[in-house]
Design a protein around this motif. Structure first.
Motif, PDB file in Angstrom:
ATOM      1  N   ALA A 148       0.862  -1.187   0.000  1.00  0.00           N
ATOM      2  CA  ALA A 148       0.000   0.000   0.000  1.00  0.00           C
ATOM      3  C   ALA A 148       0.897   1.235   0.000  1.00  0.00           C
ATOM      4  CB  ALA A 148      -0.912   0.014   1.220  1.00  0.00           C
ATOM      5  N   VAL A 149       0.330   2.351  -0.447  1.00  0.00           N
ATOM      6  CA  VAL A 149       1.029   3.638  -0.432  1.00  0.00           C
ATOM      7  C   VAL A 149       0.308   4.555   0.543  1.00  0.00           C
ATOM      8  CG1 VAL A 149       1.749   5.632  -1.791  1.00  0.00           C
ATOM      9  CG2 VAL A 149       1.807   3.356  -2.809  1.00  0.00           C
ATOM     10  N   LEU A 150       1.073   5.233   1.396  1.00  0.00           N
ATOM     11  CA  LEU A 150       0.519   6.098   2.429  1.00  0.00           C
ATOM     12  C   LEU A 150       0.855   7.556   2.132  1.00  0.00           C
ATOM     13  CD1 LEU A 150       0.378   3.287   3.703  1.00  0.00           C
ATOM     14  CD2 LEU A 150       1.211   4.279   5.841  1.00  0.00           C
ATOM     15  N   LEU A 151      -0.158   8.415   2.156  1.00  0.00           N
ATOM     16  CA  LEU A 151       0.012   9.858   1.974  1.00  0.00           C
ATOM     17  C   LEU A 151      -0.361  10.544   3.288  1.00  0.00           C
ATOM     18  CD1 LEU A 151      -0.215   8.745  -0.976  1.00  0.00           C
ATOM     19  CD2 LEU A 151      -1.348  10.887  -1.583  1.00  0.00           C
ATOM     20  N   PRO A 152       0.628  10.854   4.124  1.00  0.00           N
ATOM     21  CA  PRO A 152       0.333  11.256   5.504  1.00  0.00           C
ATOM     22  C   PRO A 152       0.267  12.761   5.760  1.00  0.00           C
ATOM     23  CG  PRO A 152       2.668  10.811   5.279  1.00  0.00           C
ATOM     24  CD  PRO A 152       2.057  10.608   3.921  1.00  0.00           C
ATOM     25  N   ASP A 153      -0.740  13.433   5.257  1.00  0.00           N
ATOM     26  CA  ASP A 153      -0.866  14.859   5.563  1.00  0.00           C
ATOM     27  C   ASP A 153      -2.335  15.229   5.502  1.00  0.00           C
ATOM     28  OD1 ASP A 153      -0.647  17.608   5.873  1.00  0.00           O
ATOM     29  OD2 ASP A 153       1.135  17.771   4.611  1.00  0.00           O
ATOM     30  N   THR A 154      -2.913  15.646   6.626  1.00  0.00           N
ATOM     31  CA  THR A 154      -4.326  16.024   6.640  1.00  0.00           C
ATOM     32  C   THR A 154      -4.561  17.368   5.965  1.00  0.00           C
ATOM     33  OG1 THR A 154      -4.105  16.949   8.880  1.00  0.00           O
ATOM     34  CG2 THR A 154      -4.930  14.683   8.700  1.00  0.00           C
ATOM     35  N   ALA A 155      -3.500  18.060   5.554  1.00  0.00           N
ATOM     36  CA  ALA A 155      -3.649  19.297   4.782  1.00  0.00           C
ATOM     37  C   ALA A 155      -3.844  19.010   3.301  1.00  0.00           C
ATOM     38  CB  ALA A 155      -2.427  20.197   4.981  1.00  0.00           C
ATOM     39  N   LEU A 156      -3.770  17.729   2.917  1.00  0.00           N
ATOM     40  CA  LEU A 156      -3.861  17.321   1.515  1.00  0.00           C
ATOM     41  C   LEU A 156      -5.300  16.908   1.190  1.00  0.00           C
ATOM     42  CD1 LEU A 156      -1.691  16.964  -0.772  1.00  0.00           C
ATOM     43  CD2 LEU A 156      -1.599  14.555  -0.120  1.00  0.00           C
ATOM     44  N   HIS A 157      -5.868  17.512   0.143  1.00  0.00           N
ATOM     45  CA  HIS A 157      -7.218  17.137  -0.299  1.00  0.00           C
ATOM     46  C   HIS A 157      -7.132  15.820  -1.073  1.00  0.00           C
ATOM     47  CE1 HIS A 157      -7.775  21.552   0.148  1.00  0.00           C
ATOM     48  NE2 HIS A 157      -9.019  21.218   0.451  1.00  0.00           N
ATOM     49  N   THR A 158      -7.662  14.754  -0.485  1.00  0.00           N
ATOM     50  CA  THR A 158      -7.587  13.460  -1.166  1.00  0.00           C
ATOM     51  C   THR A 158      -8.930  12.753  -1.281  1.00  0.00           C
ATOM     52  OG1 THR A 158      -7.063  12.322   0.916  1.00  0.00           O
ATOM     53  CG2 THR A 158      -5.197  13.057  -0.450  1.00  0.00           C
ATOM     54  N   ALA A 159      -9.952  13.194  -0.575  1.00  0.00           N
ATOM     55  CA  ALA A 159     -11.224  12.462  -0.531  1.00  0.00           C
ATOM     56  C   ALA A 159     -11.829  12.273  -1.917  1.00  0.00           C
ATOM     57  CB  ALA A 159     -12.218  13.176   0.377  1.00  0.00           C
ATOM     58  N   ALA A 160     -11.632  13.239  -2.789  1.00  0.00           N
ATOM     59  CA  ALA A 160     -12.220  13.152  -4.126  1.00  0.00           C
ATOM     60  C   ALA A 160     -11.373  12.330  -5.086  1.00  0.00           C
ATOM     61  CB  ALA A 160     -12.405  14.558  -4.704  1.00  0.00           C
ATOM     62  N   HIS A 161     -10.182  11.920  -4.663  1.00  0.00           N
ATOM     63  CA  HIS A 161      -9.237  11.311  -5.600  1.00  0.00           C
ATOM     64  C   HIS A 161      -8.866   9.872  -5.259  1.00  0.00           C
ATOM     65  CE1 HIS A 161      -9.040  15.453  -6.740  1.00  0.00           C
ATOM     66  NE2 HIS A 161      -8.364  15.809  -5.670  1.00  0.00           N
ATOM     67  N   LEU A 162      -9.511   9.283  -4.253  1.00  0.00           N
ATOM     68  CA  LEU A 162      -9.096   7.962  -3.796  1.00  0.00           C
ATOM     69  C   LEU A 162      -9.286   6.886  -4.864  1.00  0.00           C
ATOM     70  CD1 LEU A 162     -10.374   8.379  -0.189  1.00  0.00           C
ATOM     71  CD2 LEU A 162      -8.037   7.727  -0.784  1.00  0.00           C
ATOM     72  N   SER A 163     -10.381   6.921  -5.563  1.00  0.00           N
ATOM     73  CA  SER A 163     -10.598   5.924  -6.626  1.00  0.00           C
ATOM     74  C   SER A 163      -9.555   6.059  -7.715  1.00  0.00           C
ATOM     75  CB  SER A 163     -12.007   6.080  -7.214  1.00  0.00           C
ATOM     76  OG  SER A 163     -12.998   5.763  -6.261  1.00  0.00           O
ATOM     77  N   ALA A 164      -9.250   7.287  -8.106  1.00  0.00           N
ATOM     78  CA  ALA A 164      -8.240   7.521  -9.146  1.00  0.00           C
ATOM     79  C   ALA A 164      -6.864   7.075  -8.681  1.00  0.00           C
ATOM     80  CB  ALA A 164      -8.216   9.001  -9.524  1.00  0.00           C
ATOM     81  N   LEU A 165      -6.548   7.319  -7.434  1.00  0.00           N
ATOM     82  CA  LEU A 165      -5.248   6.915  -6.888  1.00  0.00           C
ATOM     83  C   LEU A 165      -5.095   5.397  -6.906  1.00  0.00           C
ATOM     84  CD1 LEU A 165      -5.066   9.393  -3.880  1.00  0.00           C
ATOM     85  CD2 LEU A 165      -3.341   9.223  -5.680  1.00  0.00           C
ATOM     86  N   GLU A 166      -6.103   4.689  -6.420  1.00  0.00           N
ATOM     87  CA  GLU A 166      -6.001   3.226  -6.362  1.00  0.00           C
ATOM     88  C   GLU A 166      -6.027   2.608  -7.755  1.00  0.00           C
ATOM     89  OE1 GLU A 166      -7.313   2.131  -1.879  1.00  0.00           O
ATOM     90  OE2 GLU A 166      -8.719   1.567  -3.452  1.00  0.00           O
ATOM     91  N   LYS A 167      -6.773   3.198  -8.654  1.00  0.00           N
ATOM     92  CA  LYS A 167      -6.783   2.694 -10.032  1.00  0.00           C
ATOM     93  C   LYS A 167      -5.423   2.895 -10.673  1.00  0.00           C
ATOM     94  CE  LYS A 167      -9.143   3.176 -14.488  1.00  0.00           C
ATOM     95  NZ  LYS A 167     -10.221   3.899 -15.234  1.00  0.00           N
ATOM     96  N   ASP A 168      -4.813   4.048 -10.428  1.00  0.00           N
ATOM     97  CA  ASP A 168      -3.528   4.368 -11.038  1.00  0.00           C
ATOM     98  C   ASP A 168      -2.411   3.484 -10.502  1.00  0.00           C
ATOM     99  OD1 ASP A 168      -2.165   6.642 -12.766  1.00  0.00           O
ATOM    100  OD2 ASP A 168      -0.887   6.349 -11.010  1.00  0.00           O
ATOM    101  N   LEU A 169      -2.420   3.207  -9.198  1.00  0.00           N
ATOM    102  CA  LEU A 169      -1.332   2.456  -8.578  1.00  0.00           C
ATOM    103  C   LEU A 169      -1.619   0.963  -8.469  1.00  0.00           C
ATOM    104  CD1 LEU A 169      -0.271   4.856  -5.678  1.00  0.00           C
ATOM    105  CD2 LEU A 169       0.591   4.748  -8.007  1.00  0.00           C
ATOM    106  N   SER A 170      -2.866   0.585  -8.686  1.00  0.00           N
ATOM    107  CA  SER A 170      -3.283  -0.832  -8.607  1.00  0.00           C
ATOM    108  C   SER A 170      -2.957  -1.447  -7.246  1.00  0.00           C
ATOM    109  CB  SER A 170      -2.622  -1.650  -9.729  1.00  0.00           C
ATOM    110  OG  SER A 170      -3.010  -1.172 -10.991  1.00  0.00           O
ATOM    111  N   LYS A 171      -3.180  -0.677  -6.198  1.00  0.00           N
ATOM    112  CA  LYS A 171      -3.000  -1.166  -4.826  1.00  0.00           C
ATOM    113  C   LYS A 171      -3.721  -0.210  -3.882  1.00  0.00           C
ATOM    114  CE  LYS A 171       1.469  -0.926  -5.140  1.00  0.00           C
ATOM    115  NZ  LYS A 171       2.937  -0.995  -4.881  1.00  0.00           N
TER     116      LYS A 171
END
Length: 243
Positions: free
Chosen positions: A182-205
Motif C-alpha cells: 500500500a502507499v501512504l500519503l500522511p498529511d491532513t492538509a492534503l485534499h484526497t477524498a475526491a481522488h481515492l478511486s483515481a489513486l487506487e486505479k492508477d497504482l493498482s494497490k
C-alpha cells in the motif's frame, strides 16, 4: 445517528470531511473543531507545539457538547513527532479531557494498514525528509515495514492545501515502490477524498490518505463499519486481511 468528533489543525483541507460524510451515505455525522496551529511549518519544534495538550484541550469542550461518540486528533505530523510513547500519551490525555475514546491520525495509519493487509508500505509524504523519517520510524514501532520513504520538502500546510489531483497523483506515483502492499500519503492538509478511486486505479494497490484514515479510525472507535467503495479499499466490506 453516529456523531464523530475531530480536532483539525488550521484550515487547509477541512472540506474533505463534509465530502467524506456525503460519500459515507449513512447516518454518520462528522463534527470538526479547528485548533490553533501556531506557526504553520513542517518543522519538528513547530509540530510539537501544534500538538501540545493546551492546543488540543481548547477544542475538546465544543466536541463534547456536539454529542460526539469518539474524538480523533486529525493531524499526522502533530502526533508522530512525539514518538511512539509520546503519541500514546497525547491520545490518553485527549481521552481524559474529552471523556471519550480517542486516537490520532498516526495511529489511524497503523490500524488502517493492518485492516487492508499491508505488511509493507511506501510513504509518499509532503513533508521535509527529517519529518517523513519520523513517520517511518513511528510505523516501524507499530509493526509495519516501511520499504521506501519519499519526502517532498513542503514546509507549510497552506501550500499543501493548494494541491489538486495532478500533484497528488504525481506524489503517489513518485512514492510508490514495487514491494509495497500500500502507499501512504500522511498529511491532513492534503485534499484526497475526491481522488481515492483515481489513486487506487492508477497504482493498482490500496492507497491510504490522512483524512480518509482519520474518519475510518473514528468509525472504528465508535464500533461502526461503513461500506463506501468510493473512499478506497479501506472502506470496502471485505478488507484484505493477511494472517
Amino acid at each position: 445517528m453516529t456523531a464523530l468528533g475531530f480536532l483539525y489543525p488550521g484550515h487547509s483541507a477541512e472540506d474533505d470531511y463534509p465530502r467524506i460524510e456525503q460519500l459515507l451515505g449513512s447516518d454518520v455525522r462528522l463534527q470538526l473543531v479547528h485548533t490553533d496551529i501556531g506557526e504553520d511549518a513542517h518543522r519538528i519544534d513547530a509540530l510539537r507545539e501544534m500538538g501540545s495538550a493546551a492546543r488540543l484541550s481548547a477544542g475538546v469542550e465544543e466536541l463534547r457538547l456536539s454529542g460526539a461518540e469518539a474524538v480523533v486528533w486529525a493531524c499526522t505530523s502533530g502526533s508522530f513527532v512525539y514518538g511512539w510513547e509520546g503519541a500514546h500519551e497525547q491520545v490518553r490525555a485527549l481521552a481524559r479531557a474529552a471523556g471519550l475514546p480517542a486516537s490520532s491520525t498516526s495511529f489511524a495509519f497503523a490500524h488502517a494498514a493492518r485492516e487492508v493487509g499491508a505488511r509493507r508500505v511506501a510513504i509518499a509524504a509532503t513533508y521535509p525528509q527529517d519529518v517523513a523519517d519520523l513517520f517511518a520510524a513511528f510505523l516501524r514501532e507499530a509493526g509495519v515495514e516501511v520499504v521506501s520513504t519519499r519526502a517532498s520538502g513542503i514546509i507549510t500546510a497552506a501550500e499543501v492545501g493548494t494541491w489538486g489531483e495532478t500533484e497528488i497523483l504525481e506524489l503517489a506515483r513518485a512514492g510508490d515502490h514495487p514491494d509495497a502492499d500500500a502507499v501512504l500519503l500522511p498529511d491532513t492538509a492534503l485534499h484526497t477524498a475526491a481522488h481515492l478511486s483515481a489513486l487506487e486505479k492508477d497504482l493498482s494497490k490500496p492507497v491510504l490518505t490522512a483524512n480518509q484514515v482519520t474518519v475510518w479510525e473514528a468509525l472504528r472507535l465508535a464500533d461502526r463499519k461503513v461500506n463506501a467503495p468510493t473512499l478506497g479499499t479501506l472502506f470496502t466490506k471485505e478488507p484484505i486481511i493477511q494472517v
